[in-house]
Design a protein around this motif. Structure first.
Motif, PDB file in Angstrom:
ATOM      1  N   LEU A  10      95.227  -5.850  33.660  1.00 42.81           N
ATOM      2  CA  LEU A  10      93.921  -5.876  34.306  1.00 42.81           C
ATOM      3  C   LEU A  10      92.870  -5.124  33.488  1.00 42.81           C
ATOM      4  N   VAL A  11      93.305  -4.188  32.654  1.00 42.33           N
ATOM      5  CA  VAL A  11      92.350  -3.475  31.808  1.00 42.33           C
ATOM      6  C   VAL A  11      91.701  -4.443  30.832  1.00 42.33           C
ATOM      7  N   LEU A  12      92.518  -5.338  30.254  1.00 41.02           N
ATOM      8  CA  LEU A  12      91.978  -6.348  29.342  1.00 41.02           C
ATOM      9  C   LEU A  12      91.030  -7.288  30.074  1.00 41.02           C
ATOM     10  N   ALA A  13      91.433  -7.687  31.279  1.00 39.37           N
ATOM     11  CA  ALA A  13      90.583  -8.588  32.063  1.00 39.37           C
ATOM     12  C   ALA A  13      89.280  -7.896  32.439  1.00 39.37           C
ATOM     13  N   LEU A  14      89.366  -6.631  32.822  1.00 38.75           N
ATOM     14  CA  LEU A  14      88.172  -5.876  33.204  1.00 38.75           C
ATOM     15  C   LEU A  14      87.189  -5.803  32.044  1.00 38.75           C
ATOM     16  N   ARG A  15      87.684  -5.471  30.864  1.00 37.09           N
ATOM     17  CA  ARG A  15      86.787  -5.371  29.713  1.00 37.09           C
ATOM     18  C   ARG A  15      86.119  -6.723  29.420  1.00 37.09           C
ATOM     19  N   ALA A  16      86.906  -7.777  29.422  1.00 40.91           N
ATOM     20  CA  ALA A  16      86.358  -9.104  29.115  1.00 40.91           C
ATOM     21  C   ALA A  16      85.315  -9.516  30.152  1.00 40.91           C
ATOM     22  N   THR A  75      86.977   1.596  25.711  1.00 37.00           N
ATOM     23  CA  THR A  75      87.682   2.758  25.158  1.00 37.00           C
ATOM     24  C   THR A  75      89.156   2.719  25.531  1.00 37.00           C
ATOM     25  N   ALA A  76      89.446   2.352  26.785  1.00 40.63           N
ATOM     26  CA  ALA A  76      90.839   2.296  27.235  1.00 40.63           C
ATOM     27  C   ALA A  76      91.632   1.254  26.453  1.00 40.63           C
ATOM     28  N   CYS A  77      91.030   0.106  26.194  1.00 34.31           N
ATOM     29  CA  CYS A  77      91.715  -0.941  25.425  1.00 34.31           C
ATOM     30  C   CYS A  77      91.984  -0.483  24.002  1.00 34.31           C
ATOM     31  N   ASP A  78      90.986   0.142  23.381  1.00 31.75           N
ATOM     32  CA  ASP A  78      91.185   0.641  22.017  1.00 31.75           C
ATOM     33  C   ASP A  78      92.279   1.688  21.968  1.00 31.75           C
ATOM     34  N   LEU A  79      92.285   2.576  22.967  1.00 37.87           N
ATOM     35  CA  LEU A  79      93.306   3.627  23.005  1.00 37.87           C
ATOM     36  C   LEU A  79      94.694   3.038  23.218  1.00 37.87           C
ATOM     37  N   LEU A  80      94.819   2.069  24.121  1.00 35.33           N
ATOM     38  CA  LEU A  80      96.118   1.435  24.347  1.00 35.33           C
ATOM     39  C   LEU A  80      96.621   0.746  23.084  1.00 35.33           C
ATOM     40  N   GLU A  81      95.709   0.098  22.382  1.00 32.12           N
ATOM     41  CA  GLU A  81      96.102  -0.571  21.143  1.00 32.12           C
ATOM     42  C   GLU A  81      96.632   0.438  20.127  1.00 32.12           C
ATOM     43  N   ARG A  82      95.979   1.575  20.031  1.00 30.56           N
ATOM     44  CA  ARG A  82      96.430   2.595  19.084  1.00 30.56           C
ATOM     45  C   ARG A  82      97.741   3.232  19.521  1.00 30.56           C
ATOM     46  N   VAL A  83      97.908   3.431  20.828  1.00 33.14           N
ATOM     47  CA  VAL A  83      99.170   4.000  21.324  1.00 33.14           C
ATOM     48  C   VAL A  83     100.336   3.086  20.978  1.00 33.14           C
ATOM     49  N   VAL A 148      89.168   5.855  17.104  1.00 34.18           N
ATOM     50  CA  VAL A 148      89.125   5.847  15.641  1.00 34.18           C
ATOM     51  C   VAL A 148      90.221   6.770  15.123  1.00 34.18           C
ATOM     52  N   ASP A 149      90.366   6.805  13.811  1.00 37.34           N
ATOM     53  CA  ASP A 149      91.406   7.651  13.218  1.00 37.34           C
ATOM     54  C   ASP A 149      90.907   9.035  12.855  1.00 37.34           C
ATOM     55  N   GLY A 150      89.609   9.211  12.757  1.00 39.00           N
ATOM     56  CA  GLY A 150      89.111  10.532  12.440  1.00 39.00           C
ATOM     57  C   GLY A 150      87.594  10.573  12.404  1.00 39.00           C
ATOM     58  N   LEU A 151      87.079  11.778  12.483  1.00 38.51           N
ATOM     59  CA  LEU A 151      85.646  12.033  12.426  1.00 38.51           C
ATOM     60  C   LEU A 151      85.398  13.091  11.363  1.00 38.51           C
ATOM     61  N   LEU A 152      84.616  12.766  10.339  1.00 41.91           N
ATOM     62  CA  LEU A 152      84.236  13.741   9.323  1.00 41.91           C
ATOM     63  C   LEU A 152      82.992  14.459   9.818  1.00 41.91           C
ATOM     64  N   MET A 153      83.137  15.762  10.051  1.00 40.61           N
ATOM     65  CA  MET A 153      82.047  16.520  10.657  1.00 40.61           C
ATOM     66  C   MET A 153      82.210  17.988  10.280  1.00 40.61           C
ATOM     67  N   PRO A 154      81.113  18.685   9.961  1.00 40.52           N
ATOM     68  CA  PRO A 154      81.235  20.117   9.679  1.00 40.52           C
ATOM     69  C   PRO A 154      81.643  20.886  10.924  1.00 40.52           C
ATOM     70  N   PRO A 277      94.266  14.126  19.861  1.00 42.12           N
ATOM     71  CA  PRO A 277      95.693  14.485  19.914  1.00 42.12           C
ATOM     72  C   PRO A 277      96.637  13.313  20.069  1.00 42.12           C
ATOM     73  N   VAL A 278      96.145  12.158  20.555  1.00 41.28           N
ATOM     74  CA  VAL A 278      97.024  10.998  20.713  1.00 41.28           C
ATOM     75  C   VAL A 278      97.591  10.552  19.374  1.00 41.28           C
ATOM     76  N   HIS A 279      96.916  10.883  18.267  1.00 40.73           N
ATOM     77  CA  HIS A 279      97.367  10.462  16.944  1.00 40.73           C
ATOM     78  C   HIS A 279      98.322  11.452  16.282  1.00 40.73           C
ATOM     79  N   THR A 280      98.532  12.592  16.890  1.00 44.61           N
ATOM     80  CA  THR A 280      99.188  13.697  16.185  1.00 44.61           C
ATOM     81  C   THR A 280     100.576  13.344  15.662  1.00 44.61           C
ATOM     82  N   GLN A 281     101.393  12.626  16.438  1.00 45.53           N
ATOM     83  CA  GLN A 281     102.769  12.343  16.036  1.00 45.53           C
ATOM     84  C   GLN A 281     102.950  10.974  15.391  1.00 45.53           C
ATOM     85  N   ASP A 282     101.873  10.244  15.195  1.00 43.71           N
ATOM     86  CA  ASP A 282     101.946   8.927  14.569  1.00 43.71           C
ATOM     87  C   ASP A 282     102.187   9.096  13.074  1.00 43.71           C
TER      88      ASP A 282
END
Length: 323
Positions: A10-16, A75-83, A148-154, A277-282
């Motif tokens: 339903l998350v995919l359907a909701l986004r669409a 955002t939820a769809c992108d996060l699920l895809e990365r998970v 995303v995979d990272g943010l370059l920021m001071p 933190p979701v990316h930490t163990q990938d």
């Protein structure tokens, strides 16, 4: 909320539905028939107790809750895809995937170019994409980093997320090569009196923050969204700008400008790569962070690598572009 009772499809359907605002197009987007998508919309309406899509004439408009859920569902769809694309092992020489980093033009030019060269040599199947951060990075940092995979920021803009330190840089002042009022040194009085060209972001105004600490409010004539435009906004004018030392050599090659030391102790730039933190163990992300740290170390070194800083005598007001 018991997630085990939810159908995550339903998350995919909701986004669409929220992005298309049309049941038929939304169904085509996710591979569902029109009746199946209508059924999904009915289930979503019951769950949220809201229409989400309200008919207006021959079209649908989003309800206030629908508007709020549009970005959240993306955002939820992108996060699920990365998970679910996380890996236990990663072979850089054989893998084909994309890493996405958010970065200013400064971060992409100074660090990103060096990282891209390393990946070109060690991981030819890897794609590297740089995107400019959105103005909401401070308010919605977690949501942004999760997609995303990272943010370059001071350091000093965001906090509370894991980061790997990359390199340090210092600020220099940028003026026209033929500035009629400035010789070999700048004074605080000149910084307060002369017009400025500044790099300005809604969430991070480095020049204004630096100068406010010494009681100066810059008289801004030009504001730009990329650091590498600053030399062209200074050339042939009485304006002053501040630019990172690692961009100084590029600046004097692209415009008739010169650099001078700041007449105050400007807080150095400490660039880092931040991640969710979701990316930490990938395994793939662990490898990316290791490469980022290695590239940052080469920039920090004093050798002839890509990060070699402008020497002290050259940053003291000499027209670097003529050397």
């Amino acid at each position: 909320m018991n997630l085990s009772r939810l159908d995550l499809n339903l998350v995919l359907a909701l986004r669409a539905l929220l992005e298309e605002r049309n049941v038929t197009r939304a169904g085509e987007r996710v591979g569902l028939s029109q009746p199946a998508m209508s059924a999904a919309l009915s289930r979503l309406r019951r769950h949220f107790d809201d229409e989400l899509l309200a008919r207006t004439g021959n079209s649908y408009e989003l309800t206030p809750l629908g508007v709020a859920l549009r970005d959240r569902s993306a955002t939820a769809c992108d996060l699920l895809e990365r998970v679910f694309s996380s890996q236990a092992d990663f072979d850089p020489a054989a893998e084909t995937r994309e890493f996405t980093l958010l970065a200013s033009d400064y971060g992409a030019a100074v660090f990103g170019a060096a990282l891209a060269r390393t990946l070109h040599e060690e991981a030819p199947g890897i794609r590297l994409t740089f995107r400019h951060p959105t103005p909401s990075v401070e308010e919605n940092t977690a949501a942004l980093l999760s997609t995303v995979d990272g943010l370059l920021m001071p350091h000093g803009v965001i906090d509370g997320f894991p980061a790997v330190d990359l390199f340090q840089d210092r600020w220099l002042c940028l003026i026209a090569d033929d500035h009629p009022e400035i010789g070999d040194e700048l004074t605080l009085d000149q910084l307060a009196r002369l017009p400025w060209a500044v790099y300005q972001r809604p969430y991070d105004a480095p020049v204004a923050r630096q100068l406010s600490m010494i009681g100066i409010s810059p008289r801004v004539e030009v504001s730009v969204q990329t650091f590498q435009l600053l030399p062209h906004m200074v050339e042939g004018t009485r304006r002053v700008a501040m630019i990172q030392e690692r961009l100084a050599r590029r600046a004097v090659r692209s415009a008739a400008v010169r650099v001078l030391p700041c007449p105050f102790e400007a807080v150095p730039v400490r660039e880092a790569m931040w991640w969710h933190p979701v990316h930490t163990q990938d395994a793939a992300h662990i490898w990316l962070r290791q490469k980022a740290a290695e590239v940052g170390a080469t920039l920090t070194g004093n050798g002839n690598g890509p990060g070699k800083a402008v020497s002290a005598e050259r940053s003291a007001g000499l027209p670097l572009g003529r050397l």
